[in-house]
Motif scaffolding. Structure first.
Motif, PDB file in Angstrom:
ATOM      1  N   SER A   1      54.255  33.462 -67.418  1.00  0.00           N
ATOM      2  CA  SER A   1      53.107  33.894 -66.624  1.00  0.00           C
ATOM      3  C   SER A   1      52.989  35.417 -66.622  1.00  0.00           C
ATOM      4  CB  SER A   1      53.239  33.380 -65.190  1.00  0.00           C
ATOM      5  OG  SER A   1      53.279  31.974 -65.155  1.00  0.00           O
ATOM      6  N   ALA A   2      54.130  36.100 -66.534  1.00  0.00           N
ATOM      7  CA  ALA A   2      54.107  37.563 -66.548  1.00  0.00           C
ATOM      8  C   ALA A   2      53.609  38.097 -67.889  1.00  0.00           C
ATOM      9  CB  ALA A   2      55.507  38.105 -66.250  1.00  0.00           C
ATOM     10  N   ILE A   3      54.079  37.488 -68.990  1.00  0.00           N
ATOM     11  CA  ILE A   3      53.608  37.903 -70.322  1.00  0.00           C
ATOM     12  C   ILE A   3      52.099  37.678 -70.442  1.00  0.00           C
ATOM     13  CG2 ILE A   3      53.734  37.394 -72.790  1.00  0.00           C
ATOM     14  CD1 ILE A   3      56.103  38.986 -71.749  1.00  0.00           C
ATOM     15  N   PHE A   4      51.649  36.512 -70.003  1.00  0.00           N
ATOM     16  CA  PHE A   4      50.208  36.218 -70.061  1.00  0.00           C
ATOM     17  C   PHE A   4      49.423  37.223 -69.220  1.00  0.00           C
ATOM     18  CE2 PHE A   4      46.493  34.117 -68.193  1.00  0.00           C
ATOM     19  CZ  PHE A   4      45.813  33.768 -69.343  1.00  0.00           C
ATOM     20  N   TRP A   5      49.934  37.555 -68.028  1.00  0.00           N
ATOM     21  CA  TRP A   5      49.253  38.508 -67.156  1.00  0.00           C
ATOM     22  C   TRP A   5      49.182  39.888 -67.798  1.00  0.00           C
ATOM     23  CZ3 TRP A   5      46.008  38.979 -63.406  1.00  0.00           C
ATOM     24  CH2 TRP A   5      45.952  40.149 -62.649  1.00  0.00           C
TER      25      TRP A   5
ATOM     26  N   LEU B   1      49.294  40.564 -71.013  1.00  0.00           N
ATOM     27  CA  LEU B   1      48.352  40.498 -72.140  1.00  0.00           C
ATOM     28  C   LEU B   1      46.914  40.540 -71.642  1.00  0.00           C
ATOM     29  CD1 LEU B   1      50.068  37.824 -74.430  1.00  0.00           C
ATOM     30  CD2 LEU B   1      49.891  40.286 -74.838  1.00  0.00           C
ATOM     31  N   LEU B   2      46.662  39.863 -70.523  1.00  0.00           N
ATOM     32  CA  LEU B   2      45.323  39.870 -69.940  1.00  0.00           C
ATOM     33  C   LEU B   2      44.935  41.280 -69.498  1.00  0.00           C
ATOM     34  CD1 LEU B   2      42.929  38.053 -69.080  1.00  0.00           C
ATOM     35  CD2 LEU B   2      44.032  37.847 -66.845  1.00  0.00           C
ATOM     36  N   ILE B   3      45.859  41.971 -68.841  1.00  0.00           N
ATOM     37  CA  ILE B   3      45.595  43.346 -68.406  1.00  0.00           C
ATOM     38  C   ILE B   3      45.372  44.254 -69.615  1.00  0.00           C
ATOM     39  CG2 ILE B   3      46.641  45.361 -67.311  1.00  0.00           C
ATOM     40  CD1 ILE B   3      45.640  43.358 -65.315  1.00  0.00           C
ATOM     41  N   ALA B   4      46.212  44.084 -70.659  1.00  0.00           N
ATOM     42  CA  ALA B   4      46.057  44.902 -71.869  1.00  0.00           C
ATOM     43  C   ALA B   4      44.713  44.652 -72.536  1.00  0.00           C
ATOM     44  CB  ALA B   4      47.201  44.607 -72.839  1.00  0.00           C
ATOM     45  N   GLY B   5      44.310  43.387 -72.596  1.00  0.00           N
ATOM     46  CA  GLY B   5      43.016  43.067 -73.185  1.00  0.00           C
ATOM     47  C   GLY B   5      41.869  43.673 -72.394  1.00  0.00           C
ATOM     48  N   SER B   6      41.966  43.590 -71.066  1.00  0.00           N
ATOM     49  CA  SER B   6      40.934  44.186 -70.222  1.00  0.00           C
ATOM     50  C   SER B   6      40.887  45.700 -70.395  1.00  0.00           C
ATOM     51  CB  SER B   6      41.199  43.825 -68.753  1.00  0.00           C
ATOM     52  OG  SER B   6      40.279  44.471 -67.895  1.00  0.00           O
ATOM     53  N   LEU B   7      42.069  46.323 -70.498  1.00  0.00           N
ATOM     54  CA  LEU B   7      42.128  47.770 -70.689  1.00  0.00           C
ATOM     55  C   LEU B   7      41.482  48.182 -72.003  1.00  0.00           C
ATOM     56  CD1 LEU B   7      43.114  50.554 -69.822  1.00  0.00           C
ATOM     57  CD2 LEU B   7      45.324  50.032 -70.875  1.00  0.00           C
ATOM     58  N   CYS B   8      41.778  47.442 -73.082  1.00  0.00           N
ATOM     59  CA  CYS B   8      41.185  47.761 -74.395  1.00  0.00           C
ATOM     60  C   CYS B   8      39.672  47.606 -74.360  1.00  0.00           C
ATOM     61  CB  CYS B   8      41.789  46.854 -75.467  1.00  0.00           C
ATOM     62  SG  CYS B   8      43.530  47.184 -75.828  1.00  0.00           S
ATOM     63  N   TRP B   9      39.219  46.526 -73.738  1.00  0.00           N
ATOM     64  CA  TRP B   9      37.768  46.279 -73.681  1.00  0.00           C
ATOM     65  C   TRP B   9      37.081  47.393 -72.891  1.00  0.00           C
ATOM     66  CZ3 TRP B   9      33.989  45.284 -70.005  1.00  0.00           C
ATOM     67  CH2 TRP B   9      32.798  44.779 -70.492  1.00  0.00           C
ATOM     68  N   ASN B  10      37.625  47.738 -71.725  1.00  0.00           N
ATOM     69  CA  ASN B  10      37.022  48.795 -70.909  1.00  0.00           C
ATOM     70  C   ASN B  10      37.119  50.151 -71.594  1.00  0.00           C
ATOM     71  OD1 ASN B  10      36.175  47.894 -67.968  1.00  0.00           O
ATOM     72  ND2 ASN B  10      37.973  46.683 -68.525  1.00  0.00           N
ATOM     73  N   TRP B  11      38.230  50.375 -72.339  1.00  0.00           N
ATOM     74  CA  TRP B  11      38.389  51.624 -73.084  1.00  0.00           C
ATOM     75  C   TRP B  11      37.249  51.800 -74.083  1.00  0.00           C
ATOM     76  CZ3 TRP B  11      42.370  55.290 -72.649  1.00  0.00           C
ATOM     77  CH2 TRP B  11      42.401  56.259 -73.647  1.00  0.00           C
ATOM     78  N   LEU B  12      36.949  50.729 -74.810  1.00  0.00           N
ATOM     79  CA  LEU B  12      35.850  50.789 -75.786  1.00  0.00           C
ATOM     80  C   LEU B  12      34.498  50.898 -75.098  1.00  0.00           C
ATOM     81  CD1 LEU B  12      37.096  48.105 -78.344  1.00  0.00           C
ATOM     82  CD2 LEU B  12      37.224  50.595 -78.566  1.00  0.00           C
TER      83      LEU B  12
ATOM     84  N   ILE C   1      46.935  49.766 -64.319  1.00  0.00           N
ATOM     85  CA  ILE C   1      48.372  49.787 -64.011  1.00  0.00           C
ATOM     86  C   ILE C   1      48.615  49.223 -62.609  1.00  0.00           C
ATOM     87  CG2 ILE C   1      50.332  51.307 -63.535  1.00  0.00           C
ATOM     88  CD1 ILE C   1      49.396  53.077 -65.827  1.00  0.00           C
ATOM     89  N   LEU C   2      47.790  49.653 -61.656  1.00  0.00           N
ATOM     90  CA  LEU C   2      47.945  49.163 -60.281  1.00  0.00           C
ATOM     91  C   LEU C   2      47.711  47.659 -60.203  1.00  0.00           C
ATOM     92  CD1 LEU C   2      46.205  52.021 -58.241  1.00  0.00           C
ATOM     93  CD2 LEU C   2      48.645  51.530 -58.427  1.00  0.00           C
ATOM     94  N   ILE C   3      46.653  47.199 -60.873  1.00  0.00           N
ATOM     95  CA  ILE C   3      46.365  45.761 -60.858  1.00  0.00           C
ATOM     96  C   ILE C   3      47.498  44.984 -61.523  1.00  0.00           C
ATOM     97  CG2 ILE C   3      44.801  43.982 -61.735  1.00  0.00           C
ATOM     98  CD1 ILE C   3      42.531  46.008 -61.439  1.00  0.00           C
ATOM     99  N   GLY C   4      48.015  45.531 -62.634  1.00  0.00           N
ATOM    100  CA  GLY C   4      49.120  44.863 -63.318  1.00  0.00           C
ATOM    101  C   GLY C   4      50.348  44.763 -62.441  1.00  0.00           C
ATOM    102  N   LEU C   5      50.688  45.861 -61.734  1.00  0.00           N
ATOM    103  CA  LEU C   5      51.859  45.845 -60.850  1.00  0.00           C
ATOM    104  C   LEU C   5      51.671  44.888 -59.688  1.00  0.00           C
ATOM    105  CD1 LEU C   5      52.748  49.656 -60.766  1.00  0.00           C
ATOM    106  CD2 LEU C   5      53.940  47.820 -61.994  1.00  0.00           C
ATOM    107  N   ILE C   6      50.450  44.853 -59.138  1.00  0.00           N
ATOM    108  CA  ILE C   6      50.175  43.918 -58.041  1.00  0.00           C
ATOM    109  C   ILE C   6      50.344  42.480 -58.518  1.00  0.00           C
ATOM    110  CG2 ILE C   6      48.351  43.024 -56.534  1.00  0.00           C
ATOM    111  CD1 ILE C   6      47.295  45.907 -56.338  1.00  0.00           C
ATOM    112  N   GLY C   7      49.839  42.201 -59.730  1.00  0.00           N
ATOM    113  CA  GLY C   7      49.982  40.853 -60.280  1.00  0.00           C
ATOM    114  C   GLY C   7      51.439  40.478 -60.508  1.00  0.00           C
ATOM    115  N   LEU C   8      52.236  41.422 -61.055  1.00  0.00           N
ATOM    116  CA  LEU C   8      53.653  41.142 -61.296  1.00  0.00           C
ATOM    117  C   LEU C   8      54.403  40.936 -59.976  1.00  0.00           C
ATOM    118  CD1 LEU C   8      54.443  43.681 -64.156  1.00  0.00           C
ATOM    119  CD2 LEU C   8      54.137  41.206 -64.351  1.00  0.00           C
TER     120      LEU C   8
END
Length: 360
Positions: free
Chosen positions: A16-20, A22-33, A220-227
């Protein structure tokens, strides 16, 4: 027989942590673009507004047939308006004025825009009067597409080793334009040419960079809250797993060491009720080894039951569910072996269990 449960809560939390992440990383990449796309979209909007402002000024000047301004070094008489008899006039006080038509006015506005804001603007045409108004390759392609119906053209290009947004839209011939351009064969509604602008993108990209910093911090904050939430849930999950395993062990003790026997059956094709297993208590009560009956029908495994309603009741329970309870006397070799109380119930579709206890 043993009831068991295997739940690896640590593995579940890890996955679940890995999936979370990856989800945060995907969201970050999308928002970055999207930030860069938003910056370009903002520059396009600015370009559109700049050209629309020029067109409004031109329309106003056209409505009044142009404007007269004092003759200066920066604004000499326009040689391309020499065919207009009143191009140059003198006021009653002896002040000399020259006619500035919409195109002349637009060129001077563009010079101010370049000096003050760094915006390159160009009034251009495929058939210009002034050589300076000739279209470059990019503008020529845009004007050719405008004649085919395209409404605007946008590109990101490098100028002076810096990124610029080039934007262009067509300019239509109006009635007032014919005063200067009728000699070129234009009619009202024709595409006279276009106005192109080139806006530096560095200021927009710098603003986008600030937005990206905020996006990184937010993710980063959202990722830490999720973890943290996963860690918190894992504590309760491990507690729940321990409780389940404890109860499973207790159930196994009752099932295997208690006084109650259990037989398991499966209803197969042609309503054959097949014996598939039993617990140790059942073997102790009946003083037999259940393994010799596995795979046999209930009638083959326990012939004395053939003269009772037990087989049909078991089939009905396996097929339709519900709970059936009965008491019966068992015989072995024609002699009463014992009296039993039985409770039959469906465990899953087409499967059932029979719990029994010796009440002799």
């Amino acid at each position: 027989m043993r009831y068991s449960i295997s739940i690896n809560s640590r593995l579940i939390v890890f996955i679940s942590a890995i999936f979370w992440l990856l989800l945060i990383a995907g969201s970050l990449c999308w928002n970055w673009l999207q930030v860069e796309n938003s910056a370009i979209a903002l520059a396009i909007t600015q370009s559109h507004e700049s050209i629309n402002k020029d067109l409004v000024y031109r329309q106003w000047a056209s409505m009044h047939g142009g404007v007269y301004v004092p003759i200066t070094e920066q604004t000499p008489p326009n040689p391309y308006l020499v065919h207009i008899s009143d191009r140059d006039v003198m006021t009653t006080t002896g002040k000399k004025l020259t006619l500035v038509n919409p195109a002349y006015m637009t060129r001077q506005v563009h010079e101010i825009s370049l000096k003050e804001h760094g915006y390159f603007s160009h009034l251009t045409s495929l058939n210009p009067l002034r050589p300076e108004n000739a279209a470059d390759d990019w503008e020529t392609d845009a004007l050719t597409l405008f004649e085919k119906g395209m409404k605007q053209k946008t590109s990101v290009v490098m100028l002076d080793e810096n990124p610029y947004l080039r934007f262009m839209q067509p300019m239509m011939v109006e009635e007032a334009c014919l005063k200067c351009h009728a000699l070129q064969g234009y009619k009202k509604g024709d595409i006279r040419g276009g106005i192109s602008v080139a806006i530096p993108l560095l200021p927009y990209f710098e603003a986008a960079q600030n937005s990206r910093f905020a996006i990184i911090v937010g993710h980063i904050l959202i990722g830490l809250i999720g973890l943290f939430a996963l860690w918190w849930v894992s504590i309760f999950a491990r507690h729940a797993v321990r409780e389940i395993k404890t109860r499973a062990a207790q159930f196994n003790n009752v099932l295997n060491e208690g006084p109650m026997g259990m037989h398991l059956y499966e209803l197969q094709e042609q309503d054959k009720l097949i014996f598939i297993g039993a617990n140790p208590a059942a073997d102790r009560i009946l003083k037999i080894k259940h393994t010799q009956f596995i795979g046999k029908t209930i009638e083959e495994a326990f012939p004395p039951l053939n003269h009772t309603e037990v087989p049909s009741r078991y089939r009905d329970t396996a097929k339709h569910g519900g709970i059936w309870r009965t008491e019966y006397v068992a015989y072995r070799d024609g002699i009463i072996f014992g009296a039993f109380e039985v409770v039959a119930f469906q465990t899953e579709p087409n499967k059932m269990a029979a719990l029994f206890i010796d009440i002799t």
